[in-house]
Design a protein around this motif. Structure first.
Motif, PDB file in Angstrom:
ATOM      1  N   PRO A 254       0.919  -1.230   0.163  1.00  0.00           N
ATOM      2  CA  PRO A 254       0.068  -0.018  -0.001  1.00  0.00           C
ATOM      3  C   PRO A 254       0.794   1.281   0.241  1.00  0.00           C
ATOM      4  CG  PRO A 254      -0.878  -1.542   1.470  1.00  0.00           C
ATOM      5  CD  PRO A 254       0.390  -2.135   1.005  1.00  0.00           C
ATOM      6  N   ASP A 255       2.060   1.298   0.546  1.00  0.00           N
ATOM      7  CA  ASP A 255       2.837   2.519   0.539  1.00  0.00           C
ATOM      8  C   ASP A 255       3.869   2.451  -0.356  1.00  0.00           C
ATOM      9  OD1 ASP A 255       4.499   0.352   1.427  1.00  0.00           O
ATOM     10  OD2 ASP A 255       5.181   1.494   3.214  1.00  0.00           O
ATOM     11  N   ALA A 256       3.805   1.681  -1.251  1.00  0.00           N
ATOM     12  CA  ALA A 256       4.886   1.692  -2.664  1.00  0.00           C
ATOM     13  C   ALA A 256       4.032   2.261  -3.920  1.00  0.00           C
ATOM     14  CB  ALA A 256       5.645   0.407  -2.888  1.00  0.00           C
ATOM     15  N   ILE A 257       3.934   3.556  -4.040  1.00  0.00           N
ATOM     16  CA  ILE A 257       3.407   4.148  -5.073  1.00  0.00           C
ATOM     17  C   ILE A 257       4.217   4.089  -6.390  1.00  0.00           C
ATOM     18  CG2 ILE A 257       2.204   6.275  -5.879  1.00  0.00           C
ATOM     19  CD1 ILE A 257       1.249   5.285  -3.343  1.00  0.00           C
ATOM     20  N   PRO A 258       3.599   3.591  -7.454  1.00  0.00           N
ATOM     21  CA  PRO A 258       4.643   3.318  -8.656  1.00  0.00           C
ATOM     22  C   PRO A 258       4.800   4.652  -9.304  1.00  0.00           C
ATOM     23  CG  PRO A 258       2.411   2.038  -8.511  1.00  0.00           C
ATOM     24  CD  PRO A 258       2.386   2.975  -7.492  1.00  0.00           C
ATOM     25  N   ARG A 259       6.102   4.442 -10.153  1.00  0.00           N
ATOM     26  CA  ARG A 259       6.624   5.754 -10.501  1.00  0.00           C
ATOM     27  C   ARG A 259       6.001   6.362 -11.656  1.00  0.00           C
ATOM     28  NH1 ARG A 259      11.164   2.682  -9.745  1.00  0.00           N
ATOM     29  NH2 ARG A 259      11.313   2.457 -11.908  1.00  0.00           N
ATOM     30  N   ASP A 260       5.538   5.150 -12.474  1.00  0.00           N
ATOM     31  CA  ASP A 260       5.259   5.640 -13.945  1.00  0.00           C
ATOM     32  C   ASP A 260       3.801   6.035 -13.635  1.00  0.00           C
ATOM     33  OD1 ASP A 260       7.194   4.690 -15.010  1.00  0.00           O
ATOM     34  OD2 ASP A 260       6.761   2.652 -15.224  1.00  0.00           O
ATOM     35  N   PRO A 261       3.543   7.152 -14.237  1.00  0.00           N
ATOM     36  CA  PRO A 261       2.129   8.082 -14.204  1.00  0.00           C
ATOM     37  C   PRO A 261       0.954   6.884 -14.807  1.00  0.00           C
ATOM     38  CG  PRO A 261       3.425   9.364 -15.547  1.00  0.00           C
ATOM     39  CD  PRO A 261       4.400   8.193 -14.896  1.00  0.00           C
ATOM     40  N   GLU A 262       1.425   6.409 -16.064  1.00  0.00           N
ATOM     41  CA  GLU A 262       0.578   5.557 -16.625  1.00  0.00           C
ATOM     42  C   GLU A 262       0.082   4.201 -15.797  1.00  0.00           C
ATOM     43  OE1 GLU A 262       3.471   6.591 -19.828  1.00  0.00           O
ATOM     44  OE2 GLU A 262       3.622   6.242 -17.622  1.00  0.00           O
ATOM     45  N   VAL A 263       0.756   4.046 -14.667  1.00  0.00           N
ATOM     46  CA  VAL A 263       0.296   2.870 -13.815  1.00  0.00           C
ATOM     47  C   VAL A 263      -0.391   3.633 -12.675  1.00  0.00           C
ATOM     48  CG1 VAL A 263       1.154   1.033 -12.187  1.00  0.00           C
ATOM     49  CG2 VAL A 263       2.005   1.468 -14.409  1.00  0.00           C
ATOM     50  N   ARG A 264       0.382   4.634 -12.055  1.00  0.00           N
ATOM     51  CA  ARG A 264      -0.178   5.317 -10.755  1.00  0.00           C
ATOM     52  C   ARG A 264      -1.634   5.922 -11.063  1.00  0.00           C
ATOM     53  NH1 ARG A 264       3.951   8.840 -10.546  1.00  0.00           N
ATOM     54  NH2 ARG A 264       2.609  10.457 -11.495  1.00  0.00           N
ATOM     55  N   ASP A 265      -1.578   6.513 -12.235  1.00  0.00           N
ATOM     56  CA  ASP A 265      -2.998   7.491 -12.392  1.00  0.00           C
ATOM     57  C   ASP A 265      -4.055   6.670 -13.229  1.00  0.00           C
ATOM     58  OD1 ASP A 265      -1.296   9.254 -11.030  1.00  0.00           O
ATOM     59  OD2 ASP A 265      -0.654  10.287 -12.856  1.00  0.00           O
ATOM     60  N   TYR A 266      -3.854   5.647 -13.869  1.00  0.00           N
ATOM     61  CA  TYR A 266      -4.775   5.136 -14.595  1.00  0.00           C
ATOM     62  C   TYR A 266      -5.261   3.740 -14.398  1.00  0.00           C
ATOM     63  CZ  TYR A 266      -4.068   9.130 -17.612  1.00  0.00           C
ATOM     64  OH  TYR A 266      -4.191  10.449 -18.020  1.00  0.00           O
ATOM     65  N   ASP A 267      -4.318   2.872 -13.889  1.00  0.00           N
ATOM     66  CA  ASP A 267      -4.569   1.312 -13.631  1.00  0.00           C
ATOM     67  C   ASP A 267      -5.449   1.546 -12.470  1.00  0.00           C
ATOM     68  OD1 ASP A 267      -3.593  -0.182 -15.713  1.00  0.00           O
ATOM     69  OD2 ASP A 267      -1.544  -0.237 -14.767  1.00  0.00           O
ATOM     70  N   PRO A 268      -6.481   0.663 -12.328  1.00  0.00           N
ATOM     71  CA  PRO A 268      -7.342   0.715 -11.058  1.00  0.00           C
ATOM     72  C   PRO A 268      -6.697   0.242 -10.044  1.00  0.00           C
ATOM     73  CG  PRO A 268      -8.044  -0.912 -12.399  1.00  0.00           C
ATOM     74  CD  PRO A 268      -6.946  -0.362 -13.373  1.00  0.00           C
ATOM     75  N   ALA A 269      -6.949   0.947  -8.745  1.00  0.00           N
ATOM     76  CA  ALA A 269      -5.858   0.596  -7.387  1.00  0.00           C
ATOM     77  C   ALA A 269      -6.255  -0.531  -6.933  1.00  0.00           C
ATOM     78  CB  ALA A 269      -6.487   1.704  -6.576  1.00  0.00           C
ATOM     79  N   ARG A 270      -7.527  -1.290  -7.409  1.00  0.00           N
ATOM     80  CA  ARG A 270      -7.753  -2.756  -6.807  1.00  0.00           C
ATOM     81  C   ARG A 270      -6.856  -3.595  -7.320  1.00  0.00           C
ATOM     82  NH1 ARG A 270     -14.045  -4.619  -5.744  1.00  0.00           N
ATOM     83  NH2 ARG A 270     -13.428  -6.461  -4.462  1.00  0.00           N
ATOM     84  N   ALA A 271      -6.669  -3.317  -8.596  1.00  0.00           N
ATOM     85  CA  ALA A 271      -5.800  -4.359  -9.459  1.00  0.00           C
ATOM     86  C   ALA A 271      -4.142  -4.196  -9.117  1.00  0.00           C
ATOM     87  CB  ALA A 271      -5.809  -4.205 -10.915  1.00  0.00           C
ATOM     88  N   LEU A 272      -3.896  -3.018  -8.524  1.00  0.00           N
ATOM     89  CA  LEU A 272      -2.495  -2.693  -8.093  1.00  0.00           C
ATOM     90  C   LEU A 272      -2.042  -3.089  -6.687  1.00  0.00           C
ATOM     91  CD1 LEU A 272      -2.039   0.768  -9.614  1.00  0.00           C
ATOM     92  CD2 LEU A 272      -1.343  -1.463 -10.864  1.00  0.00           C
ATOM     93  N   TYR A 273      -2.839  -2.652  -5.619  1.00  0.00           N
ATOM     94  CA  TYR A 273      -2.210  -2.768  -4.403  1.00  0.00           C
ATOM     95  C   TYR A 273      -2.919  -3.915  -3.403  1.00  0.00           C
ATOM     96  CZ  TYR A 273      -1.051   1.845  -5.595  1.00  0.00           C
ATOM     97  OH  TYR A 273      -0.623   3.183  -6.139  1.00  0.00           O
ATOM     98  N   GLY A 274      -1.791  -4.507  -3.107  1.00  0.00           N
ATOM     99  CA  GLY A 274      -2.323  -6.009  -2.413  1.00  0.00           C
ATOM    100  C   GLY A 274      -2.631  -5.654  -0.949  1.00  0.00           C
TER     101      GLY A 274
END
Length: 284
Positions: free
Chosen positions: A193-213
């Motif tokens: 949860p505290d490891a925010i992706p650097r790439d804006p394509e991931v951070r700002d567009y991929d749904p959070a539910r699919a990213l953060y465990g």
């Protein structure tokens, strides 16, 4: 030099200045999309052809909107999938994960293997398996309603009758298949949860539910995948789980021998980074 090539060269410079990682490839892909051809067919576009939509797409890409959101398509192995807001864009590294599973299924002495894809997202893994292992009976599980709709669309296009989609939680899905599955595969959310992706394509567009465990280490869903795989797999069946390049050791130890796992292995992607873990359940 043709007008189109001039435009692609200028667009490449603009995207590079904006920090886009693959500026030439993205400029060519946007040109191909606008002119309704594949990148390899750009030479077929008539000399002098130009469409203002190309520069609209370049502006959106320079603002770091994902290329796949602009074109509405993502290429994964031999598939062209529909993607957009609300679903995780499948990545090239996941193609290696799917490829391992496909090879394992092809080597099994099973006429019609049963496969479960947990957290299918766009359906990329499930559909690739169905396409490349034609006799496989593939079940795709997705609880998020937006992602489910994208998977449904792609399955209708590419896997009608070959992939069955289930609106269910990966933690308690498919009780009717307990002990009958040959391979369970998953690309679950695993970013802490505290490891925010650097790439804006991931951070700002991929749904959070699919990213953060869930959990401090982000591996809550991986633990749920292990539990579900242990419940679903037949003796000798395989689990295949993707993870971040720094999580290989941690995920490996989530498949312990005292829970029935055998032959645990770490695997790298094409860049040499740790990418997924495989394990065999029980004894054949």
């Amino acid at each position: 030099m043709s007008l189109l090539l001039d435009e692609i060269a200028l667009a490449t410079t603009r995207l590079a200045e904006a920090g886009v990682p693959s500026p030439r490839a993205d400029a060519e892909e946007l040109a191909a999309f606008v002119h309704r051809v594949r990148r390899s067919e750009l030479h077929l576009v008539p000399d002098g052809a130009f469409d203002a939509l190309f520069w609209e797409g370049i502006a959106r890409r320079a603002a770091r909107e994902p290329l796949q959101h602009i074109t509405g398509r993502a290429f994964f192995r031999y598939l062209e999938l529909a993607v957009g807001p609300g679903v995780f864009v499948p990545r090239p590294e996941t193609e290696v994960v799917a490829g391992w599973a496909i090879s394992a299924l092809q080597e099994m002495d099973v006429a019609s293997p049963v496969v479960v894809d947990l957290g299918t997202g766009s359906g990329a893994i499930a559909l690739s398996i169905a396409q490349e292992v034609p006799l496989a009976r593939v079940h795709a599980v997705e609880i998020d309603p937006d992602a489910y709709d994208w998977a449904k669309r792609n399955i209708r296009e590419h896997g009608q009758g070959r992939v069955r989609l289930h609106p269910a939680d990966l933690a308690d899905c498919l009780p009717e298949l307990a002990g009958r599955v040959d391979l369970v595969i998953s690309n679950p959310p695993y970013i802490p949860p505290d490891a925010i992706p650097r790439d804006p394509e991931v951070r700002d567009y991929d749904p959070a539910r699919a990213l953060y465990g869930s959990g401090d280490d982000g591996l809550g869903e991986v633990r749920a995948v292990e539990d579900t795989a242990r419940r679903l797999l037949r003796p000798g069946g395989f689990a295949v789980v993707e993870h971040a390049d720094t999580q290989g050791t941690d995920v490996y130890w989530l498949f312990p021998e005292d829970s029935g796992w055998r032959d645990m292995s770490n695997h790298k992607d094409l860049t040499g980074r740790g990418r997924f873990v495989t394990a065999r359940f029980g004894q054949e």
